[in-house]
Design an enzyme around this catalytic site. Structure first.
Site, short mmCIF file in Angstrom:
data_model
loop_
_atom_site.label_atom_id
_atom_site.label_comp_id
_atom_site.label_asym_id
_atom_site.label_seq_id
_atom_site.Cartn_x
_atom_site.Cartn_y
_atom_site.Cartn_z
N LYS A 173 0.85 -1.19 0.00
CA LYS A 173 0.00 0.00 0.00
C LYS A 173 0.89 1.24 0.00
O LYS A 173 0.69 2.21 0.75
CB LYS A 173 -0.93 -0.01 1.22
CG LYS A 173 -2.04 1.02 1.18
CD LYS A 173 -3.05 0.77 0.05
CE LYS A 173 -4.18 1.78 0.11
NZ LYS A 173 -5.13 1.62 -1.03
N ASP A 230 -1.67 -11.93 5.94
CA ASP A 230 -2.67 -12.69 6.70
C ASP A 230 -4.02 -12.65 5.98
O ASP A 230 -4.69 -13.67 5.79
CB ASP A 230 -2.78 -12.09 8.10
CG ASP A 230 -3.59 -12.95 9.06
OD1 ASP A 230 -3.93 -14.09 8.69
OD2 ASP A 230 -3.88 -12.48 10.17
#
Length: 340
Positions: A173, A230
């Site tokens: 990001k 995750d």
């Protein structure tokens, strides 16, 4: 070879799926001495011990390897996740989760065959948090280091090189988190330059998630930081049938822990209906790590054959078999393949 392996059955359905997995491994003829540790997590806390008792760490440091069932983690309070503690205490920096479709499981993504490589020891899971009671503000620090980034990214490229994988995608990001995610991306580009035979690209995490649920067949190896990795791991598992059929490994330079990535499912514990496939898939990875290739291949082939025939399977994947019936049938198939 003879192997000593730390065995952590966990809680909830953990003991049931663990015993099924041990049965299948032994049917493959692998010579294993199991160092069993049943007191862990909530069970340990209830007995006045740490959630991760020191004798478990001592055992893994001695054996170098562990097979672990699911352990319940309290939500919002209570002890720190045993999984996170294990990864940090043993520096198991690489979380490896293959996600490939099994025959017989209905999914629109039956061509999916990808692997998520998740940095396991830092990021938002570093546990660096502060709470200002006066202002009622909570802060969590996403710690990203150059060393941590480089070793997980290099681990991914080395794995791809050794296993004939041709494409690595880095998820980030960096458009918003310019320092932390930006560092991860910069290191990724530096490492990728050392592997000219492997195609490299990067994707912003939200766009990648959208693309994965539309065109997962276009991806091969995906590497990311802890939290993003995750989330991607569970998303990818959902493409191929869920966490009940996908494997997981936590690997460092000195130790490795292979685990079921699903929860402990206390609501069905003791009913003999839990699906042990995820932990069995993890055991296949463990056996390959131990260079027990023939046994790993025999178990993998037997799992694929059983799912292709569609019986006996557990209720979560459309069957009506119990955990023990599934394990018995799979162990018989494995034994016949080993003896052939």
């Amino acid at each position: 070879m003879s192997h000593t392996i730390t065995l952590l059955p966990g809680d909830g359905i953990g003991p049931e799926v663990t015993e099924a997995t041990v049965q299948v491994i032994e049917a493959a003829g692998v010579d294993v001495s199991w160092d069993r540790h049943r007191i862990i997590g909530q069970t340990a806390v209830e007995r006045g011990r740490p959630a991760l008792p020191p004798d478990i760490i001592d055992s893994i440091q001695s054996t170098g390897i562990a097979l672990k069932g699911p352990v319940t983690t309290p939500v919002g309070q209570g002890f720190t996740s045993v999984n996170v503690q294990l990864r940090q205490r043993l520096d198991l920096y690489a979380n490896v989760r293959p996600c490939a479709a099994l025959p017989g499981i209905e999914t629109p993504f039956d061509e999916t065959d990808l692997i998520i490589f998740r940095e396991n020891t830092e990021g938002l899971y570093s546990g660096i948090e502060h709470y200002d009671e006066r202002l009622e503000i909570a802060d969590s620090i996403a710690r990203v280091t150059k060393r941590g980034s480089e070793r997980i990214i290099r681990f991914c490229f080395e794995y791809a090189k050794q296993h004939g994988r041709e494409h690595v995608t880095l998820a980030h990001k960096a458009n918003i988190l310019k320092k932390s995610s930006g560092l991860f991306l910069d290191v990724g580009r530096e490492v990728a330059a050392e592997y000219p035979g492997i195609t490299f690209d990067d994707r912003i995490i939200d766009a990648l998630c959208m693309d994965l649920v539309m065109h997962p067949e276009e991806y091969d190896c995906i590497v990311s930081t802890n939290l993003f990795g995750d989330i991607l791991s569970d998303l990818a598992a959902g493409l191929v049938g869920g966490l009940g059929v996908t494997a997981g490994a936590n690997i460092g330079d000195d130790y490795a822990v292979f685990e079921a990535v699903h929860g402990s499912a206390p609501d069905i514990a003791g009913q003999n209906i839990a699906n042990p496939t995820a932990l069995i898939q993890s055991a296949i990875m463990m056996l390959r790590h131990l260079e027990e290739t023939a046994a790993a291949n025999a178990i993998e082939e037997a799992v694929l054959a059983l799912y292709e025939e569609g019986a006996p399977l557990t209720p979560d994947v459309g069957g009506d078999a119990s955990t023990s019936e599934f394990a018995d049938a799979l162990a018989d198939r494995v034994a016949s393949r080993v003896g052939a």
